[in-house]
Design a protein around this motif. Sequence first.
Motif, PDB file in Angstrom:
ATOM      1  N   GLN A  50       0.824  -1.211   0.000  1.00  0.00           N
ATOM      2  CA  GLN A  50       0.000   0.000   0.000  1.00  0.00           C
ATOM      3  C   GLN A  50       0.854   1.255   0.000  1.00  0.00           C
ATOM      4  OE1 GLN A  50      -2.303  -0.990   3.504  1.00  0.00           O
ATOM      5  NE2 GLN A  50      -3.973  -1.872   2.290  1.00  0.00           N
ATOM      6  N   HIS A  51       1.962   1.226   0.736  1.00  0.00           N
ATOM      7  CA  HIS A  51       2.844   2.387   0.819  1.00  0.00           C
ATOM      8  C   HIS A  51       3.458   2.738  -0.533  1.00  0.00           C
ATOM      9  CE1 HIS A  51       5.797   5.186   2.488  1.00  0.00           C
ATOM     10  NE2 HIS A  51       6.740   4.522   1.825  1.00  0.00           N
ATOM     11  N   TYR A  52       3.817   1.703  -1.296  1.00  0.00           N
ATOM     12  CA  TYR A  52       4.505   1.928  -2.563  1.00  0.00           C
ATOM     13  C   TYR A  52       3.576   1.885  -3.781  1.00  0.00           C
ATOM     14  CZ  TYR A  52       9.020   1.531  -0.198  1.00  0.00           C
ATOM     15  OH  TYR A  52      10.108   1.741   0.615  1.00  0.00           O
ATOM     16  N   GLN A  53       2.267   1.821  -3.550  1.00  0.00           N
ATOM     17  CA  GLN A  53       1.344   1.699  -4.675  1.00  0.00           C
ATOM     18  C   GLN A  53       1.436   2.891  -5.626  1.00  0.00           C
ATOM     19  OE1 GLN A  53      -0.386  -0.584  -6.014  1.00  0.00           O
ATOM     20  NE2 GLN A  53      -1.586   0.630  -7.451  1.00  0.00           N
ATOM     21  N   THR A  54       1.629   4.079  -5.098  1.00  0.00           N
ATOM     22  CA  THR A  54       1.720   5.272  -5.948  1.00  0.00           C
ATOM     23  C   THR A  54       3.034   5.294  -6.723  1.00  0.00           C
ATOM     24  OG1 THR A  54       0.333   6.542  -4.413  1.00  0.00           O
ATOM     25  CG2 THR A  54       1.667   7.788  -5.990  1.00  0.00           C
ATOM     26  N   SER A  55       4.128   4.983  -6.030  1.00  0.00           N
ATOM     27  CA  SER A  55       5.450   5.013  -6.667  1.00  0.00           C
ATOM     28  C   SER A  55       5.661   3.858  -7.634  1.00  0.00           C
ATOM     29  CB  SER A  55       6.551   4.970  -5.598  1.00  0.00           C
ATOM     30  OG  SER A  55       6.424   6.032  -4.687  1.00  0.00           O
ATOM     31  N   PHE A  56       5.095   2.689  -7.274  1.00  0.00           N
ATOM     32  CA  PHE A  56       5.274   1.483  -8.082  1.00  0.00           C
ATOM     33  C   PHE A  56       3.914   0.818  -8.297  1.00  0.00           C
ATOM     34  CE2 PHE A  56       9.072   2.117  -5.462  1.00  0.00           C
ATOM     35  CZ  PHE A  56      10.058   2.205  -6.432  1.00  0.00           C
ATOM     36  N   PRO A  57       3.056   1.426  -9.115  1.00  0.00           N
ATOM     37  CA  PRO A  57       1.698   0.899  -9.278  1.00  0.00           C
ATOM     38  C   PRO A  57       1.667  -0.524  -9.831  1.00  0.00           C
ATOM     39  CG  PRO A  57       2.194   2.578 -10.935  1.00  0.00           C
ATOM     40  CD  PRO A  57       3.302   2.617  -9.946  1.00  0.00           C
ATOM     41  N   ALA A 258       0.971 -14.728 -13.133  1.00  0.00           N
ATOM     42  CA  ALA A 258      -0.176 -13.831 -13.301  1.00  0.00           C
ATOM     43  C   ALA A 258      -1.488 -14.595 -13.183  1.00  0.00           C
ATOM     44  CB  ALA A 258      -0.088 -13.128 -14.656  1.00  0.00           C
ATOM     45  N   LYS A 259      -1.489 -15.833 -13.689  1.00  0.00           N
ATOM     46  CA  LYS A 259      -2.685 -16.665 -13.624  1.00  0.00           C
ATOM     47  C   LYS A 259      -2.956 -17.127 -12.196  1.00  0.00           C
ATOM     48  CE  LYS A 259      -4.487 -21.107 -15.270  1.00  0.00           C
ATOM     49  NZ  LYS A 259      -4.180 -22.317 -16.097  1.00  0.00           N
ATOM     50  N   VAL A 260      -1.938 -17.653 -11.537  1.00  0.00           N
ATOM     51  CA  VAL A 260      -2.104 -18.204 -10.194  1.00  0.00           C
ATOM     52  C   VAL A 260      -2.507 -17.128  -9.191  1.00  0.00           C
ATOM     53  CG1 VAL A 260      -0.882 -19.263  -8.238  1.00  0.00           C
ATOM     54  CG2 VAL A 260      -0.532 -20.127 -10.561  1.00  0.00           C
ATOM     55  N   PHE A 261      -1.820 -15.995  -9.250  1.00  0.00           N
ATOM     56  CA  PHE A 261      -1.994 -14.963  -8.232  1.00  0.00           C
ATOM     57  C   PHE A 261      -2.872 -13.803  -8.682  1.00  0.00           C
ATOM     58  CE2 PHE A 261       2.197 -16.933  -7.265  1.00  0.00           C
ATOM     59  CZ  PHE A 261       1.833 -17.510  -6.046  1.00  0.00           C
ATOM     60  N   ASP A 262      -3.483 -13.936  -9.843  1.00  0.00           N
ATOM     61  CA  ASP A 262      -4.415 -12.917 -10.329  1.00  0.00           C
ATOM     62  C   ASP A 262      -3.765 -11.533 -10.368  1.00  0.00           C
ATOM     63  OD1 ASP A 262      -6.847 -11.935 -11.296  1.00  0.00           O
ATOM     64  OD2 ASP A 262      -7.602 -11.485  -9.290  1.00  0.00           O
ATOM     65  N   PHE A 263      -2.557 -11.489 -10.921  1.00  0.00           N
ATOM     66  CA  PHE A 263      -1.873 -10.210 -11.095  1.00  0.00           C
ATOM     67  C   PHE A 263      -2.519  -9.451 -12.243  1.00  0.00           C
ATOM     68  CE2 PHE A 263       2.640 -11.300  -9.331  1.00  0.00           C
ATOM     69  CZ  PHE A 263       2.078 -11.477  -8.093  1.00  0.00           C
ATOM     70  N   PRO A 264      -2.427  -8.129 -12.223  1.00  0.00           N
ATOM     71  CA  PRO A 264      -2.939  -7.348 -13.353  1.00  0.00           C
ATOM     72  C   PRO A 264      -2.273  -7.781 -14.647  1.00  0.00           C
ATOM     73  CG  PRO A 264      -2.403  -5.899 -11.513  1.00  0.00           C
ATOM     74  CD  PRO A 264      -1.879  -7.270 -11.146  1.00  0.00           C
ATOM     75  N   SER A 265      -3.049  -7.872 -15.699  1.00  0.00           N
ATOM     76  CA  SER A 265      -2.533  -8.339 -16.980  1.00  0.00           C
ATOM     77  C   SER A 265      -1.566  -7.333 -17.567  1.00  0.00           C
ATOM     78  CB  SER A 265      -3.675  -8.585 -17.964  1.00  0.00           C
ATOM     79  OG  SER A 265      -4.510  -9.596 -17.486  1.00  0.00           O
TER      80      SER A 265
END
Length: 270
Positions: A50-57, A258-265
């Motif tokens: 959450q802390h780095y979401q802006t810097s590393f979306p 990406a499939k296993v952990f439902d990462f953004p495509s």
Amino acid sequence: MIDIGVNLTNKRFEKDREDVIRRAQKAQLDGLLITGTSVAESQKALALCQHYQTSFPDFLFSTAGVHPHDADHVTADYLEQLKLLAKQQQVKAIGECGLDFNRNFSAPAQQQKVFSEQVALASELQMPLFLHQRDAFEPWFSTLSPYFSEVPAMVAHCFTGTKSELTQCIAADMYIGITGWLCDERRGQSLRDIVSLIPLNRLLIETDAPYLTPRTIRPKPKSSRNEPCYLPFIVKEIASITGLDQEEIAWQTSRNAAKVFDFPSKKEMI
């Protein structure tokens, strides 16, 4: 590439954590999965995301779970705490959980209880399992067996087992996490002998940083601390042993993660 096992809450990253993340991106990584090993560490892992979401979306994600070493220290409401964490969009799996009868930092019976409860939780929440196992394959596998069709995915994190164990895991449709252990011919030879048996669509790659620094890094790093930016050395070693193309390994393992952990495509994974 996606590093599916990074202990980024570890104190060895306190002084330069942001630089570590930047170096990972410079090394062409598409994401990091930060490992949660207790309720408190899982909360810290989520807080980092959450802390780095802006810097590393859309780059940092985490797991929520209790490692067998911490099983003796769970509170009465630890499952409720994990449920709360699992509701957050950055949390992608239950774990790191499992059994470790090598060191027995927690009593075996308590390890089994806490592990079984987390497996059931993953089934209830329909989340992947991020799994630890050491010197406990038979009870570990037996605990998981009733849930093979009930849990979306199971990941054998930092696999270092035998050919027979690998065969059983693959037959159960598990994903296999390979670390820098493969890059150590002294203690990793048995893994080097069987890594070719892992189907590419079941392979995942991870550094387990700050641990298991690949011995194949040249020039040799000044620090013994492992980092996500060293993930390409694991890909290179897998390619050297299996004869597969490095780019194919990087692409397919990213797609698997990406499939296993439902990462953004990302378009390069499609």
